[in-house]
Design an enzyme around this catalytic site. Structure first.
Site, PDB file in Angstrom:
ATOM      1  N   GLU A 179       0.801  -1.229   0.000  1.00  0.00           N
ATOM      2  CA  GLU A 179       0.000   0.000   0.000  1.00  0.00           C
ATOM      3  C   GLU A 179       0.837   1.284   0.000  1.00  0.00           C
ATOM      4  O   GLU A 179       0.821   2.052   0.959  1.00  0.00           O
ATOM      5  CB  GLU A 179      -0.943  -0.002   1.196  1.00  0.00           C
ATOM      6  N   GLU A 369      -5.591  -8.455   1.015  1.00  0.00           N
ATOM      7  CA  GLU A 369      -6.135  -8.052   2.317  1.00  0.00           C
ATOM      8  C   GLU A 369      -7.617  -7.749   2.166  1.00  0.00           C
ATOM      9  O   GLU A 369      -8.027  -7.065   1.230  1.00  0.00           O
ATOM     10  CB  GLU A 369      -5.449  -6.796   2.892  1.00  0.00           C
TER      11      GLU A 369
END
Length: 484
Positions: A179, A369
C-alpha cells in the site's frame, strides 16, 4: 440501522469448490504489527518504533514492543494455521531486522529468523508469501531523508536483492510494497502515520521514489530469483461514489479522489504514467523526476494485490485546496460501519477487482487483504463474532461474482490471522480470525475462524440474505467528513 447486510448480487451459496482447485486461500499479517521483539537479536529501530513514542500519536499511548510476540510464538501460530486448514500465509519482512542501519552488513540473527519461519511454513504445508516492505523503514534511513531521499530506491533494491538471494530457493511468491499510497499519504502528507510528516513536497517526493522502488524492487527480485518465481505488489483501494448522484461537482471530485487514492501507483507500474490529467497537482512530481524515470516506472508484475475494506463517498469541498474533495464518513451517512469507522460495503471489493482488471495490460489479481474490525469479547473460551463472519462471507461472494464475470482473480487472503497492533489505533480494533489476550498472549480461534476452517475444508458457506445480521451503526465515532 440494524439489518442483515448481503448485497442482492452476492451468490446465494458459495463453496470453496466454486473457485476451482488452483485458487489460493490464506491469511495476512505484517511484521511490525505482530512480531514484537523490537530491539532483540540485533534489530535496529524502525520509523514506527520512533513514532509510537511521540506523545499523542497512538491511542492509549500503546506500542508494538511486544505486539502478538510472533517473533517467539511463530511455531505455535503456524500450528494453529495448519489446524485451521490455512495453506497460504502472507507476512512481511522487517527491513531493520535484516539491516539494523538500513544498509551495510546483514544482521545474521535477523535473516536467520525468517529462514526458520519459511522452513517452518513449508514443514506445515503452508506456502509463504513475504512482503518486502510493510511501512517499517529503518530509522537510520529516515535520518537521511527516508522516502524523500532518492537514494532510498537504491537502499531498497539492495535490501530486496540480498534477502531474495538468501530465501529465494524456497519462496516462490514475493510482494514488493504494501500500500504505497498509505505510507506516502498518511505518513508524509497527513502526518497520522510514521514518519509523521505534513508536507505536500514530502508527499510528492516520497510518492515518486516509492513508485520507482516499486518497479526497481521488482527488477531486483527478477535478477536473482528462479524463473518460476512470482513477483507482485499490493495496492490499497476503495470503491468511490459521489455523495450526490448526478451532481457535476461531486462527480468531478470523485474522479480526482479516484486518481489519487486508487490509481496513483498502479498506473505508473502498468506503463500509463501518473494520472496527472485528473489531478493537476501531480504535475508537481516533475520536480522530482529525472531524465529516463518514465521508462523506469513500469514493471511486468506477475500479479497485483488488491487490498480493499470499504467504499468511500466523495463530495466537492471548496475548502480543501488543490484536490477540492472530501470524504463523507459512514457515521454521517447513517450506514453500518466497523470499529474503524468504515462503511460495511462488501460490494466494494467486486467493483475494485473489476476496475483493476479493466486495464488492458493488467496481470492476474489476488485479494491480499480484506476484513473487518468489530467488537469482540472472549466469554467462556469462545469469541462469537457473527458480524465478521457475515462480512467475510459476503466479501468472498463478491470475489466469486467478479471471477464468474471473467476477472482473473485467483486468491483471497483474509486480514488478519490474529488480532494485532493496528498502527495509530493501537490495540483497540480487532481484525483477527484468532483472538489474542495481550496480557497472556493466549490465542483463541473466533467463530469466524472456525467458519473459515469449515469453508476451506469444503463445506458450503451460506452467503445469502438473512444469514447473519450485521450490527447497527455504532455510536461514538464522529467521522462525518474526512479531509486529505
Amino acid at each position: 440501522m440494524p439489518a442483515a447486510f448481503f448485497p442482492a448480487t452476492t451468490p446465494a451459496l458459495v463453496t470453496r469448490a466454486d473457485f476451482g482447485a488452483d485458487f489460493r486461500w490464506g491469511v495476512s499479517a505484517a511484521a511490525y504489527q505482530t512480531e514484537g521483539a523490537w530491539n532483540l537479536d540485533g534489530k535496529g529501530p524502525s520509523i514506527w518504533d520512533d513514532f509510537v513514542r511521540r506523545r499523542g500519536r497512538i491511542k492509549r499511548a500503546e506500542t508494538a514492543e511486544v505486539a502478538t510476540d510472533f517473533y517467539h510464538r511463530w511455531p505455535q501460530d503456524l500450528e494453529l494455521m495448519k489446524q485451521m486448514g490455512i495453506q497460504d500465509f502472507r507476512f512481511s519482512i522487517a527491513w531493520s531486522r535484516i539491516f539494523p542501519e538500513g544498509r551495510g552488513s546483514i544482521n545474521q540473527k535477523g535473516i536467520d529468523f525468517y529462514d526458520r519461519l519459511i522452513d517452518g511454513c513449508l514443514a506445515q504445508g503452508i506456502t509463504p508469501w513475504p512482503t518486502l516492505y510493510h511501512w517499517d523503514l529503518p530509522a537510520a534511513l529516515q535520518q537521511l531523508g527516508g522516502w524523500t531521499n532518492r537514494s532510498v530506491v537504491g537502499w531498497f533494491t539492495d535490501y530486496a536483492q540480498r534477502v531474495a538471494a538468501r530465501l529465494g530457493d524456497r519462496v516462490q511468491h514475493w510482494m514488493v510494497l504494501n500500500e504505497p499510497m498509505v505510507f506516502t499519504g498518511a505518513g508524509h502528507l497527513l502526518g497520522v502515520h510514521a514518519p509523521g510528516r505534513r508536507s505536500l513536497g514530502a508527499f510528492l517526493a516520497a510518492t515518486h521514489h516509492a513508485a520507482l522502488a516499486q518497479a526497481e524492487g521488482g527488477r531486483a527480485l527478477r535478477a536473482v530469483l528462479p524463473a518460476t518465481a512470482q513477483i507482485g505488489t499490493t495496492f490499497s483501494c476503495s470503491y468511490l461514489t459521489p455523495w450526490r448522484p448526478g451532481h457535476a461537482r461531486d462527480a468531478r471530485a470523485t474522479r480526482r479522489a479516484d486518481a489519487l487514492l486508487n490509481r496513483l501507483f498502479v498506473e505508473p507500474a502498468l506503463g500509463l504514467g501518473y494520472p496527472v490529467a485528473d489531478v493537476p497537482l501531480l504535475g508537481w512530481l516533475d520536480r522530482y523526476m529525472r531524465p529516463g524515470d518514465e521508462a523506469l516506472l513500469p514493471f511486468a508484475f506477475d500479479f497485483l494485490g488488491v487490498q480493499n475494506y470499504t467504499r468511500e463517498v466523495v463530495r466537492h469541498a471548496p475548502y480543501v485546496p488543490l484536490l477540492w474533495a472530501a470524504l463523507v464518513g459512514a457515521a454521517r451517512r447513517g450506514v453500518p460501519h466497523t470499529d474503524m469507522g468504515w462503511e460495511v460495503y462488501p460490494e466494494s471489493l467486486y467493483h475494485m477487482l473489476k476496475q483493476f482488471a479493466a486495464y488492458p495490460n493488467a496481470p492476474r489479481l489476488l485479494v491480499t487483504e480484506n476484513g473487518a474490525a468489530f467488537p469482540d469479547q472472549l466469554r467462556a473460551g469462545r469469541v462469537a463474532d457473527p458480524a465478521r463472519q457475515a462480512y467475510l462471507q459476503a466479501s468472498i461472494g463478491q470475489v466469486l461474482r467478479a471471477r464468474q464475470e471473467g476477472v482473473p482473480v485467483d486468491g483471497y487472503f483474509a486480514w488478519s490471522f490474529t488480532d494485532n497492533f493496528e498502527w495509530a489505533e493501537g490495540y483497540g480494533p480487532h481484525f483477527g480470525l484468532v483472538h489474542v489476550a495481550y496480557e497472556t498472549q493466549r490465542r483463541t480461534i473466533k467463530d469466524s475462524g472456525h467458519w473459515y476452517r469449515r469453508f476451506l475444508a469444503g463445506e458450503a458457506s451460506p452467503a445469502g440474505p438473512g444469514t447473519q445480521a450485521l450490527p447497527a451503526c455504532q455510536a461514538g465515532i464522529d467521522d462525518s467528513v474526512t479531509n486529505w
